[in-house]
Design a protein around this motif. Structure first.
Motif, PDB file in Angstrom:
ATOM      1  N   SER A   1       7.974  -8.764  -5.104  1.00  0.00           N
ATOM      2  CA  SER A   1       8.299  -8.674  -6.285  1.00  0.00           C
ATOM      3  C   SER A   1       8.406 -10.019  -6.756  1.00  0.00           C
ATOM      4  CB  SER A   1       9.458  -7.856  -6.770  1.00  0.00           C
ATOM      5  OG  SER A   1       9.773  -7.708  -8.089  1.00  0.00           O
ATOM      6  N   SER A   2       9.165 -10.653  -5.890  1.00  0.00           N
ATOM      7  CA  SER A   2       9.221 -12.275  -6.102  1.00  0.00           C
ATOM      8  C   SER A   2       7.787 -12.900  -6.291  1.00  0.00           C
ATOM      9  CB  SER A   2      10.104 -12.874  -5.175  1.00  0.00           C
ATOM     10  OG  SER A   2      11.399 -12.643  -5.208  1.00  0.00           O
ATOM     11  N   ILE A   3       6.958 -13.019  -5.378  1.00  0.00           N
ATOM     12  CA  ILE A   3       5.818 -13.471  -5.157  1.00  0.00           C
ATOM     13  C   ILE A   3       4.883 -12.984  -6.410  1.00  0.00           C
ATOM     14  CG2 ILE A   3       3.443 -13.755  -4.147  1.00  0.00           C
ATOM     15  CD1 ILE A   3       5.131 -13.303  -1.749  1.00  0.00           C
ATOM     16  N   GLY A   4       4.830 -11.836  -6.834  1.00  0.00           N
ATOM     17  CA  GLY A   4       4.014 -11.181  -7.844  1.00  0.00           C
ATOM     18  C   GLY A   4       4.734 -11.734  -9.374  1.00  0.00           C
ATOM     19  N   HIS A   5       5.829 -11.751  -9.237  1.00  0.00           N
ATOM     20  CA  HIS A   5       6.417 -12.319 -10.969  1.00  0.00           C
ATOM     21  C   HIS A   5       6.256 -13.740 -10.870  1.00  0.00           C
ATOM     22  CE1 HIS A   5       8.205  -8.309 -11.019  1.00  0.00           C
ATOM     23  NE2 HIS A   5       8.146  -8.445 -12.508  1.00  0.00           N
ATOM     24  N   GLU A   6       6.327 -14.307  -9.857  1.00  0.00           N
ATOM     25  CA  GLU A   6       5.986 -15.883 -10.068  1.00  0.00           C
ATOM     26  C   GLU A   6       4.732 -16.147 -10.246  1.00  0.00           C
ATOM     27  OE1 GLU A   6       7.484 -17.004  -6.230  1.00  0.00           O
ATOM     28  OE2 GLU A   6       9.526 -17.156  -6.550  1.00  0.00           O
TER      29      GLU A   6
ATOM     30  N   VAL B   1      -2.435  -2.347 -17.462  1.00  0.00           N
ATOM     31  CA  VAL B   1      -3.961  -2.195 -16.880  1.00  0.00           C
ATOM     32  C   VAL B   1      -3.524  -1.880 -15.653  1.00  0.00           C
ATOM     33  CG1 VAL B   1      -5.826  -3.589 -16.073  1.00  0.00           C
ATOM     34  CG2 VAL B   1      -4.986  -3.616 -18.374  1.00  0.00           C
ATOM     35  N   ALA B   2      -2.549  -2.240 -14.894  1.00  0.00           N
ATOM     36  CA  ALA B   2      -2.673  -1.933 -13.472  1.00  0.00           C
ATOM     37  C   ALA B   2      -2.248  -0.615 -13.069  1.00  0.00           C
ATOM     38  CB  ALA B   2      -1.291  -2.639 -12.869  1.00  0.00           C
ATOM     39  N   ARG B   3      -1.942   0.263 -14.079  1.00  0.00           N
ATOM     40  CA  ARG B   3      -1.580   1.687 -13.875  1.00  0.00           C
ATOM     41  C   ARG B   3      -2.933   2.476 -13.950  1.00  0.00           C
ATOM     42  NH1 ARG B   3      -1.564   5.807 -17.185  1.00  0.00           N
ATOM     43  NH2 ARG B   3      -1.653   4.491 -19.139  1.00  0.00           N
ATOM     44  N   TRP B   4      -4.117   2.079 -14.766  1.00  0.00           N
ATOM     45  CA  TRP B   4      -4.993   2.937 -14.857  1.00  0.00           C
ATOM     46  C   TRP B   4      -6.478   2.308 -14.316  1.00  0.00           C
ATOM     47  CZ3 TRP B   4      -8.997   0.347 -17.429  1.00  0.00           C
ATOM     48  CH2 TRP B   4      -8.788  -0.431 -18.186  1.00  0.00           C
ATOM     49  N   PHE B   5      -6.472   1.024 -13.949  1.00  0.00           N
ATOM     50  CA  PHE B   5      -7.712   0.479 -13.615  1.00  0.00           C
ATOM     51  C   PHE B   5      -8.198   1.011 -12.226  1.00  0.00           C
ATOM     52  CE2 PHE B   5     -10.335  -2.820 -11.726  1.00  0.00           C
ATOM     53  CZ  PHE B   5     -11.096  -3.152 -12.592  1.00  0.00           C
TER      54      PHE B   5
ATOM     55  N   HIS C   1      -5.845  -7.142  -8.792  1.00  0.00           N
ATOM     56  CA  HIS C   1      -4.737  -6.637  -8.117  1.00  0.00           C
ATOM     57  C   HIS C   1      -4.072  -5.258  -8.451  1.00  0.00           C
ATOM     58  CE1 HIS C   1      -5.968 -10.524  -5.775  1.00  0.00           C
ATOM     59  NE2 HIS C   1      -6.181 -10.679  -6.969  1.00  0.00           N
ATOM     60  N   HIS C   2      -4.647  -4.466  -8.878  1.00  0.00           N
ATOM     61  CA  HIS C   2      -3.717  -3.329  -9.707  1.00  0.00           C
ATOM     62  C   HIS C   2      -2.710  -2.691  -8.407  1.00  0.00           C
ATOM     63  CE1 HIS C   2      -7.687  -1.692  -7.877  1.00  0.00           C
ATOM     64  NE2 HIS C   2      -7.228  -0.637  -7.806  1.00  0.00           N
ATOM     65  N   THR C   3      -3.278  -2.484  -7.107  1.00  0.00           N
ATOM     66  CA  THR C   3      -2.256  -1.931  -6.532  1.00  0.00           C
ATOM     67  C   THR C   3      -1.057  -2.770  -6.216  1.00  0.00           C
ATOM     68  OG1 THR C   3      -3.987  -1.009  -5.213  1.00  0.00           O
ATOM     69  CG2 THR C   3      -2.043  -0.995  -4.113  1.00  0.00           C
ATOM     70  N   THR C   4      -1.202  -4.084  -5.998  1.00  0.00           N
ATOM     71  CA  THR C   4       0.046  -5.041  -6.084  1.00  0.00           C
ATOM     72  C   THR C   4       0.637  -4.969  -7.278  1.00  0.00           C
ATOM     73  OG1 THR C   4      -0.941  -6.257  -4.287  1.00  0.00           O
ATOM     74  CG2 THR C   4       0.816  -7.391  -5.505  1.00  0.00           C
ATOM     75  N   ALA C   5      -0.023  -5.057  -8.307  1.00  0.00           N
ATOM     76  CA  ALA C   5       0.507  -5.067  -9.463  1.00  0.00           C
ATOM     77  C   ALA C   5       1.462  -3.942 -10.139  1.00  0.00           C
ATOM     78  CB  ALA C   5      -0.516  -5.431 -10.782  1.00  0.00           C
TER      79      ALA C   5
ATOM     80  N   GLU D   1       0.731  -1.335   0.028  1.00  0.00           N
ATOM     81  CA  GLU D   1      -0.017  -0.116  -0.024  1.00  0.00           C
ATOM     82  C   GLU D   1       0.878   1.184  -0.020  1.00  0.00           C
ATOM     83  OE1 GLU D   1      -2.206  -0.425   3.659  1.00  0.00           O
ATOM     84  OE2 GLU D   1      -3.727  -1.978   2.452  1.00  0.00           O
ATOM     85  N   ALA D   2       2.035   1.332   0.742  1.00  0.00           N
ATOM     86  CA  ALA D   2       2.781   2.534   0.812  1.00  0.00           C
ATOM     87  C   ALA D   2       3.537   2.736  -0.479  1.00  0.00           C
ATOM     88  CB  ALA D   2       3.768   2.296   2.292  1.00  0.00           C
ATOM     89  N   PHE D   3       4.176   1.663  -0.665  1.00  0.00           N
ATOM     90  CA  PHE D   3       4.701   1.728  -2.335  1.00  0.00           C
ATOM     91  C   PHE D   3       4.101   2.196  -3.323  1.00  0.00           C
ATOM     92  CE2 PHE D   3       7.864  -1.830  -0.798  1.00  0.00           C
ATOM     93  CZ  PHE D   3       8.552  -0.923   0.167  1.00  0.00           C
ATOM     94  N   ALA D   4       2.712   1.646  -3.514  1.00  0.00           N
ATOM     95  CA  ALA D   4       1.900   1.951  -4.366  1.00  0.00           C
ATOM     96  C   ALA D   4       1.522   3.527  -4.304  1.00  0.00           C
ATOM     97  CB  ALA D   4       0.760   1.213  -4.372  1.00  0.00           C
TER      98      ALA D   4
END
Length: 224
Positions: free
Chosen positions: A87-92, A191-195, A126-130, A46-49
């Motif tokens: 990043s690891s979990i998301g890319h996996e 899509v993660a940027r604008w959704f 999962h646009h925030t995470t993505a 949440e903070a990074f996003a």
């Protein structure tokens, strides 16, 4: 009906494997234990996003998680270690989605549709995470970045494999397979940027739309 329309219609009806995947998606970060580590990771996302990696402090993250800064270091040695885990979990996850589609049954058009539909649905749902997963790669140091780059290359290879199969089978009309692969992935990731969850389209609807658009990109609309 053109092939891209038939495939898009089929994509609107997810199979049992896709439904199971969606059920897992509803429990994000379930693989992170114990609960305190998971809470910190969610707070970091949440903070990074919201603020960006470099503008976020460990104190910001701990505060969002309802914990002290000292408690954070019990689970993560550094802020970068948190980003690496995210990043690891998301890319996996991204690789599993694309690899499952590439290894699936059906024509190249079927498999490309499944890849795009599922990939886009995850980035929308999962646009925030993505956003953190896809756009904070450069924030990782030289020690950690290569492992994430390797995962991204494997995801690229999965989509390139499908497009190459389609060209060989005469389903797709693509002159530049690497360039088209990059365009497809870039379209999906953005899509993660604008959704917006308050928008008029659901993640499933955006996934179906993008699957149709990508089939047009590779020339599949000419297939009957």
């Amino acid at each position: 009906m053109a092939q891209h329309e038939q495939v898009a219609e089929q994509a609107a009806q997810p199979d049992q494997a896709a439904q199971a995947e969606q059920a897992v998606d509803e429990m994000p970060w379930a693989e992170v234990t114990p609960d305190a580590a998971r809470r910190l990771l969610v707070a970091a996302v949440e903070a990074f996003a919201e603020r960006g990696y470099h503008a976020t402090t460990t104190r910001d993250i701990a505060s969002r998680a309802g914990m002290s800064p000292a408690a954070l270091y019990i689970h993560y040695k550094t802020k970068e270690e948190l980003l690496l885990r995210i990043s690891s979990i998301g890319h996996e996850k991204a690789l599993r989605i694309l690899r499952r589609a590439a290894d699936g049954e059906g024509s190249a058009a079927d498999r490309l549709t499944e890849a795009v539909r599922s990939f886009v649905r995850w980035h929308a749902g999962h646009h925030t995470t993505a956003r953190v997963v896809q756009y904070e790669l450069d924030s990782l140091g030289e020690e950690h970045r290569p492992a994430i780059v390797a995962l991204r290359r494997r995801s690229d290879a999965a989509v390139r494999e499908i497009i190459n199969d389609g060209v060989k089978a005469g389903e797709f009309d693509v002159q530049d397979i690497p360039g088209t692969t990059l365009a497809v992935l870039s379209l999906c990731i953005d899509v993660a940027r604008w959704f917006n969850t308050e928008g008029r389209r659901t993640p499933d609807e955006v996934g179906a739309l993008y699957a149709d658009l990508v089939l047009r990109m590779v020339g599949a609309e000419a297939q009957k």
